[in-house]
Design a protein around this motif. Structure first.
Motif, PDB file in Angstrom:
ATOM      1  N   HIS A 213       0.881  -1.167   0.000  1.00 39.17           N
ATOM      2  CA  HIS A 213       0.000   0.000   0.000  1.00 39.17           C
ATOM      3  C   HIS A 213       0.913   1.210   0.000  1.00 39.17           C
ATOM      4  CE1 HIS A 213      -2.846   2.983   1.731  1.00 39.17           C
ATOM      5  NE2 HIS A 213      -3.806   2.215   1.258  1.00 39.17           N
ATOM      6  N   ARG A 214       0.413   2.356  -0.423  1.00 43.57           N
ATOM      7  CA  ARG A 214       1.276   3.542  -0.440  1.00 43.57           C
ATOM      8  C   ARG A 214       1.766   3.894   0.967  1.00 43.57           C
ATOM      9  NH1 ARG A 214      -3.008   8.482  -1.489  1.00 43.57           N
ATOM     10  NH2 ARG A 214      -4.468   7.944   0.171  1.00 43.57           N
ATOM     11  N   SER A 215       1.052   3.434   2.001  1.00 38.81           N
ATOM     12  CA  SER A 215       1.441   3.749   3.372  1.00 38.81           C
ATOM     13  C   SER A 215       1.921   2.536   4.161  1.00 38.81           C
ATOM     14  CB  SER A 215       0.253   4.378   4.128  1.00 38.81           C
ATOM     15  OG  SER A 215      -0.166   5.568   3.499  1.00 38.81           O
ATOM     16  N   TRP A 216       2.039   1.368   3.508  1.00 41.23           N
ATOM     17  CA  TRP A 216       2.381   0.156   4.242  1.00 41.23           C
ATOM     18  C   TRP A 216       3.402  -0.701   3.498  1.00 41.23           C
ATOM     19  CZ3 TRP A 216       0.692  -1.064   9.140  1.00 41.23           C
ATOM     20  CH2 TRP A 216      -0.387  -0.337   9.623  1.00 41.23           C
ATOM     21  N   TRP A 217       4.334  -1.263   4.260  1.00 40.43           N
ATOM     22  CA  TRP A 217       5.263  -2.298   3.813  1.00 40.43           C
ATOM     23  C   TRP A 217       5.149  -3.434   4.816  1.00 40.43           C
ATOM     24  CZ3 TRP A 217       9.089  -4.907   6.301  1.00 40.43           C
ATOM     25  CH2 TRP A 217      10.024  -5.621   5.528  1.00 40.43           C
ATOM     26  N   VAL A 218       5.173  -4.702   4.348  1.00 38.49           N
ATOM     27  CA  VAL A 218       5.072  -5.834   5.270  1.00 38.49           C
ATOM     28  C   VAL A 218       6.222  -6.801   5.019  1.00 38.49           C
ATOM     29  CG1 VAL A 218       2.556  -5.646   5.414  1.00 38.49           C
ATOM     30  CG2 VAL A 218       3.577  -7.210   3.770  1.00 38.49           C
ATOM     31  N   ALA A 219       6.677  -7.431   6.084  1.00 40.13           N
ATOM     32  CA  ALA A 219       7.689  -8.474   5.963  1.00 40.13           C
ATOM     33  C   ALA A 219       7.046  -9.733   5.399  1.00 40.13           C
ATOM     34  CB  ALA A 219       8.312  -8.762   7.330  1.00 40.13           C
ATOM     35  N   GLN A 220       7.770 -10.408   4.521  1.00 39.25           N
ATOM     36  CA  GLN A 220       7.229 -11.587   3.849  1.00 39.25           C
ATOM     37  C   GLN A 220       6.776 -12.646   4.851  1.00 39.25           C
ATOM     38  OE1 GLN A 220       7.420 -11.474   0.420  1.00 39.25           O
ATOM     39  NE2 GLN A 220       6.603 -13.490  -0.100  1.00 39.25           N
ATOM     40  N   ASP A 221       7.575 -12.887   5.887  1.00 38.50           N
ATOM     41  CA  ASP A 221       7.257 -13.967   6.818  1.00 38.50           C
ATOM     42  C   ASP A 221       6.291 -13.546   7.915  1.00 38.50           C
ATOM     43  OD1 ASP A 221       8.846 -12.297   8.290  1.00 38.50           O
ATOM     44  OD2 ASP A 221      10.352 -13.799   8.832  1.00 38.50           O
ATOM     45  N   ALA A 222       5.777 -12.300   7.850  1.00 39.38           N
ATOM     46  CA  ALA A 222       4.834 -11.826   8.862  1.00 39.38           C
ATOM     47  C   ALA A 222       3.385 -12.048   8.439  1.00 39.38           C
ATOM     48  CB  ALA A 222       5.061 -10.344   9.155  1.00 39.38           C
ATOM     49  N   VAL A 223       3.149 -12.406   7.178  1.00 44.59           N
ATOM     50  CA  VAL A 223       1.793 -12.579   6.656  1.00 44.59           C
ATOM     51  C   VAL A 223       1.270 -13.953   7.044  1.00 44.59           C
ATOM     52  CG1 VAL A 223       0.331 -12.591   4.608  1.00 44.59           C
ATOM     53  CG2 VAL A 223       2.295 -11.039   4.729  1.00 44.59           C
ATOM     54  N   VAL A 224       0.116 -13.985   7.717  1.00 44.54           N
ATOM     55  CA  VAL A 224      -0.470 -15.257   8.152  1.00 44.54           C
ATOM     56  C   VAL A 224      -1.811 -15.538   7.483  1.00 44.54           C
ATOM     57  CG1 VAL A 224       0.713 -15.200  10.366  1.00 44.54           C
ATOM     58  CG2 VAL A 224      -1.549 -14.166  10.172  1.00 44.54           C
ATOM     59  N   GLY A 225      -2.363 -14.577   6.746  1.00 43.89           N
ATOM     60  CA  GLY A 225      -3.642 -14.803   6.090  1.00 43.89           C
ATOM     61  C   GLY A 225      -4.120 -13.564   5.359  1.00 43.89           C
ATOM     62  N   THR A 226      -5.268 -13.683   4.728  1.00 44.29           N
ATOM     63  CA  THR A 226      -5.874 -12.566   3.993  1.00 44.29           C
ATOM     64  C   THR A 226      -7.334 -12.418   4.406  1.00 44.29           C
ATOM     65  OG1 THR A 226      -6.531 -13.967   2.124  1.00 44.29           O
ATOM     66  CG2 THR A 226      -4.362 -12.933   2.016  1.00 44.29           C
ATOM     67  N   GLU A 227      -7.893 -11.260   4.102  1.00 44.23           N
ATOM     68  CA  GLU A 227      -9.283 -10.979   4.436  1.00 44.23           C
ATOM     69  C   GLU A 227      -9.840 -10.037   3.377  1.00 44.23           C
ATOM     70  OE1 GLU A 227     -11.923  -9.038   8.114  1.00 44.23           O
ATOM     71  OE2 GLU A 227      -9.744  -9.269   8.276  1.00 44.23           O
ATOM     72  N   ARG A 228     -11.118 -10.164   3.085  1.00 44.70           N
ATOM     73  CA  ARG A 228     -11.774  -9.301   2.099  1.00 44.70           C
ATOM     74  C   ARG A 228     -13.014  -8.670   2.707  1.00 44.70           C
ATOM     75  NH1 ARG A 228     -12.087  -8.852  -3.539  1.00 44.70           N
ATOM     76  NH2 ARG A 228     -10.603 -10.565  -3.817  1.00 44.70           N
ATOM     77  N   GLU A 229     -13.185  -7.366   2.455  1.00 47.66           N
ATOM     78  CA  GLU A 229     -14.385  -6.638   2.851  1.00 47.66           C
ATOM     79  C   GLU A 229     -14.912  -5.912   1.621  1.00 47.66           C
ATOM     80  OE1 GLU A 229     -13.695  -4.044   6.099  1.00 47.66           O
ATOM     81  OE2 GLU A 229     -13.056  -5.626   7.487  1.00 47.66           O
TER      82      GLU A 229
END
Length: 260
Positions: A213-229
């Motif tokens: 996101h323009r305001s977010w960076w995430v570590a590859q190994d920190a992602v545990v799932g996804t969600e949709r709204e």
């Protein structure tokens, strides 16, 4: 070595940023729209359009930055609403710029300022959409890196990023979040603010994670799932945080296996 590369990259980016209004100004100077082809010889016409486009390009850029703080580019039609909103905001001062340029060029004044305003609004809309698309394209290009370069720069880039912190990294890095002019570094051990641009941090941390996101960076190994709204998508992180995914980042995240 990375600092020298960063300086060269910034210089190239600044040159490219200056090149855009110059190219547009030269093109309009050659075409001579709005009657300038008949009213002005070639060289005065080129000078007229270069000055008008350059000044209004700067105004549009500032207005787009302000508009982006009020309208999210991640919403539906956001990629059009942001530049068009900026063009509307800047249309009045831009009309003053064109009116002054017309006077200095010795051209006959428009029948009314209202008629001039609509022409300038159209010009600002074209400039704003072009400038916004140009900025987004360069941003995407800067964030695309080959696996080989990613692997070579990961260790050195992480070292440079860690030097920005006031002390040792408190836990494992989870994500980065832009907060005004500061960058919030979120780890499993807590959070702290540092004065750093997201673009610089994301470049230094290539290979360890991704801009989502323009305001977010995430570590590859920190992602545990996804969600949709509805139309919005989020990444669920190890610390329970839910991070929004920007539309322009979705294709790359799907290729990386972070989105389905």
């Amino acid at each position: 070595m990375l600092d020298a590369f960063t300086k060269r990259e910034r210089t190239a980016r600044q040159c490219a940023r200056l090149a855009a209004p110059v190219v547009v100004g030269l093109l309009l100077g050659l075409l001579g729209p709005f009657g300038t082809y008949e009213l002005l010889p070639l060289l005065p016409r080129l000078a007229y359009w270069l000055s008008v486009v350059s000044l209004n390009w700067l105004l549009c850029d500032l207005a787009i930055r302000y508009s982006a703080t009020r309208v999210s580019a991640e919403t539906r039609w956001g990629s059009l609403l942001v530049p068009l909103g900026g063009s509307f905001l800047v249309s009045l001062p831009a009309t003053g710029v064109v009116h002054m340029a017309n006077t200095l060029a010795g051209m006959e004044r428009s029948a009314s300022l209202l008629a001039l305003y609509w022409k300038v609004l159209l010009l600002c809309a074209v400039i704003s959409v072009a400038a916004y698309a140009w900025a987004n394209r360069r941003r995407d290009d800067e964030q695309t890196v080959s696996p080989e370069a990613e692997g070579d720069a990961a260790g050195e880039g992480l070292s440079l990023f860690l030097e920005r912190l006031p002390g040792p990294l408190p836990g494992r890095l989870v994500c980065l979040e832009m907060q005004d002019h500061y960058l919030a570094v979120h780890t499993t051990g807590g959070s702290e603010l540092i004065l750093c641009r997201m673009e610089d941090a994301a470049r230094e941390l290539q290979g360890l994670g991704q801009r989502v996101h323009r305001s977010w960076w995430v570590a590859q190994d920190a992602v545990v799932g996804t969600e949709r709204e509805g139309q919005r998508q989020f990444l669920q992180l190890r610390d329970g945080r839910s991070v929004p995914v920007g539309r322009t980042y979705r294709a790359r995240l799907k290729q990386a296996g972070l989105l389905s």
